[in-house]
Design an enzyme around this catalytic site. Sequence first.
Site, short mmCIF file in Angstrom:
data_model
loop_
_atom_site.label_atom_id
_atom_site.label_comp_id
_atom_site.label_asym_id
_atom_site.label_seq_id
_atom_site.Cartn_x
_atom_site.Cartn_y
_atom_site.Cartn_z
N LYS A 136 0.84 -1.21 0.00
CA LYS A 136 0.00 0.00 0.00
C LYS A 136 0.87 1.27 0.00
CE LYS A 136 -3.60 2.70 0.53
NZ LYS A 136 -4.39 3.07 -0.65
N LYS A 179 0.76 11.77 5.28
CA LYS A 179 1.19 10.66 6.16
C LYS A 179 1.75 9.51 5.32
CE LYS A 179 -1.96 7.81 7.01
NZ LYS A 179 -2.64 6.55 6.78
P1 NAD Z 1 -11.21 9.54 8.58
O1 NAD Z 1 -10.43 10.58 9.30
O2 NAD Z 1 -12.37 9.95 7.73
O3 NAD Z 1 -11.76 8.45 9.64
C1 NAD Z 1 -11.02 7.96 10.72
C2 NAD Z 1 -12.02 7.74 11.85
O4 NAD Z 1 -11.34 7.11 12.94
C3 NAD Z 1 -12.63 9.04 12.39
O5 NAD Z 1 -14.04 8.96 12.35
C4 NAD Z 1 -12.10 9.13 13.83
O6 NAD Z 1 -13.02 9.71 14.72
C5 NAD Z 1 -11.87 7.65 14.13
N1 NAD Z 1 -10.93 7.39 15.20
C6 NAD Z 1 -9.68 7.91 15.39
N2 NAD Z 1 -9.09 7.34 16.45
C7 NAD Z 1 -9.98 6.46 16.96
C8 NAD Z 1 -9.95 5.55 18.06
N3 NAD Z 1 -8.89 5.47 18.86
N4 NAD Z 1 -11.04 4.78 18.28
C9 NAD Z 1 -12.14 4.86 17.47
N5 NAD Z 1 -12.22 5.70 16.41
C10 NAD Z 1 -11.14 6.48 16.16
O7 NAD Z 1 -10.14 8.72 7.73
P2 NAD Z 1 -10.43 7.82 6.44
O8 NAD Z 1 -10.31 8.67 5.23
O9 NAD Z 1 -11.64 7.00 6.68
O10 NAD Z 1 -9.12 6.90 6.48
C11 NAD Z 1 -8.97 5.79 7.37
C12 NAD Z 1 -7.71 5.01 6.94
O11 NAD Z 1 -7.88 4.53 5.59
C13 NAD Z 1 -6.43 5.87 6.94
O12 NAD Z 1 -5.35 5.09 7.35
C14 NAD Z 1 -6.29 6.28 5.46
O13 NAD Z 1 -4.95 6.57 5.13
C15 NAD Z 1 -6.82 5.04 4.77
N6 NAD Z 1 -7.40 5.24 3.43
C16 NAD Z 1 -8.24 6.29 3.16
C17 NAD Z 1 -8.78 6.42 1.89
C18 NAD Z 1 -9.73 7.54 1.51
O14 NAD Z 1 -9.98 7.73 0.31
N7 NAD Z 1 -10.28 8.29 2.46
C19 NAD Z 1 -8.46 5.49 0.88
C20 NAD Z 1 -7.63 4.42 1.20
C21 NAD Z 1 -7.09 4.30 2.47
#
Ligand code: NAD
Length: 296
Positions: A172, A241
């Site tokens: 990834k 990140k």
């Molecule tokens: P986001 O910020 O929208 O969601 C993360 C969620 O985690 C938030 O709702 C936050 O409140 C919650 N959170 C944080 N710490 C927590 C804890 N200790 N306990 C419970 N909940 C907690 O982020 P996202 O865009 O959904 O991304 C999530 C992961 O997926 C990241 O690692 C990102 O790099 C990866 N990712 C994102 C995408 C995208 O298009 N958004 C695509 C592929 C991968």
Amino acid sequence: MTFKVGVIGLGNMGGGMAATLAGKGFDVRGFDLSPAALAQAQDKGVKPVAARDELIKAVDVLILSLPKAEHVEAVCLGEQGIIELGREGLVVIDTTTSTPEASRKVAAALRDKGIAFMDAPVSGGPKGAATGSMSMVIGGDEADLAKVMPVLEAMSGSRVHIGSCGAGNVAKIANNMLAAAHLITTAEAVSMAAKAGVDPEKLLQGLNAGSGRSGASQVMFPTWVLNKAYDSGFSMGLMRKDVGLASDLAASMDLDLPLARTVAQLWQDSSATLPDGADFCCIVQRTDNALFGREE
Ligand code: NAD
């Protein structure tokens, strides 16, 4: 077997994954620190759980979708975490883009308690999560994958078993290193062609029929850049990140990767004008703000 599935982290990605699984008939509980995320998931058929420990104790499969490796380590190995409360036989599917070291460390600690862990980071954005069409690159044991395959198949359109635990995150990180570079190189190509009198949409048609195409030219520019929507659901902060994770991985092996180093520098420097909350596609604006910027 009917799995009881838990999802910790109901943001842009986790919220969609939980809703997809609930829509396909799985019994899905979700937890997030944000009450707004919990309420949104509830609207989509996910049972909201206010206390994380209750959720950990109740499920057979636990999906994590958290921002960073440090959050994964805290939820897995911290106080009242999975290591303390997870039942023997539990399988953790970590979809966070995290580090190979964190994945291996967590997997080894959980294995001692009879809990399996796989790193299964995803591509496809919030739309892919909400439609079960994401792609997953997975690091873990074959037998653990087989055990939870009905869940993996329900949440994704394609799965590549890359290797043992940690390999999913290596793949990834390599993928996002390329995506970060492609956004910038495509912006430079589109800007150059526009200055030479070529319409950006026509240029993209040409590129996508040729060997210069990429996810940036095929998906990002047509969907989020040229229309200036900048609403992919993936933030600048999370992409920075990931670019940092690629730099760290290369540095840990003393690799000299000049182009990757330049790309990482550009993403890092962009924080002067583009906040972490901006859409990651906004990086193209540093190449040509007149062409790609929004008129405010
Ligand atoms: P986001 O910020 O929208 O969601 C993360 C969620 O985690 C938030 O709702 C936050 O409140 C919650 N959170 C944080 N710490 C927590 C804890 N200790 N306990 C419970 N909940 C907690 O982020 P996202 O865009 O959904 O991304 C999530 C992961 O997926 C990241 O690692 C990102 O790099 C990866 N990712 C994102 C995408 C995208 O298009 N958004 C695509 C592929 C991968």
